[in-house]
Design an enzyme around this catalytic site. Sequence first.
Site, mmCIF file in Angstrom:
data_model
loop_
_atom_site.group_PDB
_atom_site.id
_atom_site.type_symbol
_atom_site.label_atom_id
_atom_site.label_comp_id
_atom_site.label_asym_id
_atom_site.label_seq_id
_atom_site.Cartn_x
_atom_site.Cartn_y
_atom_site.Cartn_z
ATOM 1 N N CYS A 2 0.218 104.447 63.784
ATOM 2 C CA CYS A 2 -0.263 103.330 62.975
ATOM 3 C C CYS A 2 -0.507 103.812 61.543
ATOM 4 C CB CYS A 2 -1.560 102.685 63.447
ATOM 5 S SG CYS A 2 -1.505 102.120 65.149
ATOM 6 N N ARG A 27 5.061 105.286 60.777
ATOM 7 C CA ARG A 27 3.936 105.642 61.646
ATOM 8 C C ARG A 27 3.788 104.693 62.837
ATOM 9 N NH1 ARG A 27 0.486 109.100 59.018
ATOM 10 N NH2 ARG A 27 -1.209 108.536 60.419
ATOM 11 N N TRP A 74 1.563 100.938 66.093
ATOM 12 C CA TRP A 74 2.258 101.530 67.249
ATOM 13 C C TRP A 74 1.284 101.346 68.401
ATOM 14 C CZ3 TRP A 74 1.780 105.254 71.017
ATOM 15 C CH2 TRP A 74 2.970 105.694 71.619
ATOM 16 N N ASN A 100 -6.548 103.111 62.529
ATOM 17 C CA ASN A 100 -5.545 104.046 63.038
ATOM 18 C C ASN A 100 -6.286 105.040 63.923
ATOM 19 O OD1 ASN A 100 -3.887 106.918 61.553
ATOM 20 N ND2 ASN A 100 -3.508 105.952 63.490
ATOM 21 N N GLY A 101 -5.903 105.077 65.203
ATOM 22 C CA GLY A 101 -6.555 106.020 66.110
ATOM 23 C C GLY A 101 -6.770 105.390 67.467
ATOM 24 N N GLU A 478 17.111 121.455 70.123
ATOM 25 C CA GLU A 478 16.878 120.532 69.009
ATOM 26 C C GLU A 478 18.044 119.542 68.872
ATOM 27 O OE1 GLU A 478 14.489 119.583 67.388
ATOM 28 O OE2 GLU A 478 15.222 118.739 65.513
ATOM 29 N N LYS A 482 17.468 115.554 69.086
ATOM 30 C CA LYS A 482 17.847 114.688 67.956
ATOM 31 C C LYS A 482 18.732 113.555 68.437
ATOM 32 C CE LYS A 482 16.023 115.406 65.483
ATOM 33 N NZ LYS A 482 14.825 115.826 64.892
ATOM 34 N N GLU A 485 16.793 111.000 70.587
ATOM 35 C CA GLU A 485 15.808 110.262 69.783
ATOM 36 C C GLU A 485 16.430 109.077 69.058
ATOM 37 O OE1 GLU A 485 12.410 112.651 67.434
ATOM 38 O OE2 GLU A 485 14.375 113.545 67.207
ATOM 39 N N HIS A 501 23.616 126.533 88.033
ATOM 40 C CA HIS A 501 22.447 126.372 88.907
ATOM 41 C C HIS A 501 22.036 124.910 89.001
ATOM 42 C CE1 HIS A 501 21.947 130.659 89.399
ATOM 43 N NE2 HIS A 501 22.094 130.794 88.093
ATOM 44 N N LYS A 599 6.485 108.641 63.955
ATOM 45 C CA LYS A 599 6.616 109.962 63.348
ATOM 46 C C LYS A 599 5.388 110.831 63.609
ATOM 47 C CE LYS A 599 8.473 112.334 59.525
ATOM 48 N NZ LYS A 599 9.483 112.900 60.430
HETATM 49 C C1 G6P Z 1 7.110 113.171 66.634
HETATM 50 C C2 G6P Z 1 8.235 113.159 65.620
HETATM 51 C C3 G6P Z 1 8.988 114.479 65.673
HETATM 52 C C4 G6P Z 1 8.040 115.639 65.458
HETATM 53 C C5 G6P Z 1 6.872 115.593 66.439
HETATM 54 C C6 G6P Z 1 5.788 116.586 66.060
HETATM 55 O O1 G6P Z 1 7.630 113.181 67.925
HETATM 56 O O2 G6P Z 1 9.113 112.097 65.872
HETATM 57 O O3 G6P Z 1 9.991 114.487 64.680
HETATM 58 O O4 G6P Z 1 8.738 116.838 65.620
HETATM 59 O O5 G6P Z 1 6.258 114.302 66.427
HETATM 60 O O6 G6P Z 1 5.216 116.167 64.845
HETATM 61 P P1 G6P Z 1 4.559 117.113 63.795
HETATM 62 O O7 G6P Z 1 4.126 116.204 62.682
HETATM 63 O O8 G6P Z 1 3.405 117.776 64.484
HETATM 64 O O9 G6P Z 1 5.594 118.087 63.372
#
Ligand code: G6P
Length: 604
Positions: A2, A27, A74, A100-101, A478, A482, A485, A501, A599
């Site tokens: 949020c 957010r 969110w 937010n929280g 990664e 990606k 996501e 395996h 994010k």
């Molecule tokens: C979310 C974001 C990712 C990020 C992760 C950790 O899942 O979408 O891109 O890697 O949070 O966030 P941070 O701000 O701690 O790197």
Amino acid sequence: MCGIIGYVGSENSVPIIVDGLKKLEYRGYDSAGIAVYGDEGFGVIKKKGRLTELEAVLNKNPFTSHMGIGHTRWATHGEPSDINSHPHLGSRNKIAIVHNGIIENYKELKERLERKGVTFASQTDSEVIAQLAELYYNGDIIDTVIKVSAHLEGSYALGIMCLDDPDNLIAVKKDNPLIVGISEHGNFIASDVPAILSHTNKVYYLSDNEITVLRKGGVEFFNSDKEPISKTLETINWSLDSAEKGGYQHFMLKEIMEQPKVLRDTLSSALLSGENKNIIDSIDISKFNKIAITACGSAYNAGVVSKYVFERLCRFSSIEVELASEFRYKDAVIDENTLVILISQSGETADTIAALRESKARGSVTLAIVNVVGSTIAKEADYTIFTAAGPEIAVATTKAFSTQLALLYVLAVKFGCKLGKIPPDMESSLIAELNTIPEKISAIFEHVDYIQKYASACISYKNIFFIGRNIDYAIALEGSLKLKEISYTHSEAYAGGELKHGPISLVEENTLVVTLSSCGRLFSKIFSNAEQVISRGAKVLFVGNACEVETSDKVSLIKLPGIHELFSPSLSVVVLQLFSYYVAANKGLDIDKPRNLAKSVTVE
Ligand code: G6P
């Protein structure tokens, strides 16, 4: 999760708030709302869906006000809906809040309020704050905020308006970020800098339990005993451009393309001069017997890559990497002889914050790698070094990940030298190699057309696997993250040796196996793994600099510039980012705001 924003000043708050919410949408984006101060009561509009839904309603019902608060959500408690969107008002419409929280004791508070006859409109935890504030309001909004805060368990950044108080916007925070911006025409609260950057780069970072009172001509700060406190005004050096798309279709593509520059900035901050370098130089690694690395999401993947690098360059006996969500509850074997490295773009990820606090409580020394200055992790860690990625808006991280890797590489090289594991001539050659990363990424960009074309032919794959060995496996994690996501394609990453395996049973005609191959000494091994999947009908895309393969209708190759094997993830990841981006773009998806993701994950 949020985002919140508030404004009080001489301008109309509505466009300022809407514009700020656009910058905070990363957010959370399942609903949005705004409340503005009006003589006849608050003007409130809340809409489920993207911000454009809210804007459409605002365009039909324009209103103006010198003061207002806005929120992009969110959902945690209560489904995304108009009614559950913020701002929330108390039943007497006297107090409006954005939050937010998470309020962990909201059920208990809600039941208490209901017993007193309060009727709730929403299913959210946040509404209890507005209702509680109305219950306690005694004509002094600061007293009320102090009293309400004392009853809240959990995390909050709050923007608050009171109908009796046409001049003052109030804010308070605990465990979630909040900045206060000041400008000539008025003052702001916001969850993050980009929301207000078009108006000001002068900000205060609010600390936990501090209260701020903003009016058109000034800002005051108080502690939880209502005593005035003074704070330092900081200047943000992010340019406005860095928070705009700059002609790219998506922030993600822009941020991928920014990597050579931000890597140059990050490497020079750690190697040439400045606070990062001072901190890295000051850490006496020889006094530790263990390094524990912890983070979430892509930042965790950066940690996994770095484990291989620390092991090879430092020959340290004990190096662990753990998801912060696991670390915090695992009763970690750490003590004052452990260096805990925390990695976080936002510096606000709830699990990483908890891991940091747990580490400190056990006496470990904490070193944070963070992008956002003023964030909780940046402030609380014993040492903090900053990635110079600038604001990252796309939910899926790219440039922040790459700059995290760069700082981890520098740490590994410097620690290796201090431990006597790297002779001086090797140190200079490793650093010289590190400094070639930006230009080699630029060279990869010359192949964007090929990557785009290749990705466009991959949109119908139901499953895409990523394999690699050693550090190639680490970066495969990664690549897979990606892709899933942003393109919603099912994908998994496996160590090449693990294929037989289990995972190989999933391989059939029309499975794509992206094969990372920059570990020269292991190329023959990963090549065998690739052959095993090709013979079962799969197609293989080799990505690496160690591979000599003949391409065919089943085998494709994206050859990377040569670089020290340990630093090759910095090049491979760029191809993987572009590949994911173009798969998602060809599917016509909302790349910067993938479904269900946010994010900054500020809740567990
Ligand atoms: C979310 C974001 C990712 C990020 C992760 C950790 O899942 O979408 O891109 O890697 O949070 O966030 P941070 O701000 O701690 O790197």
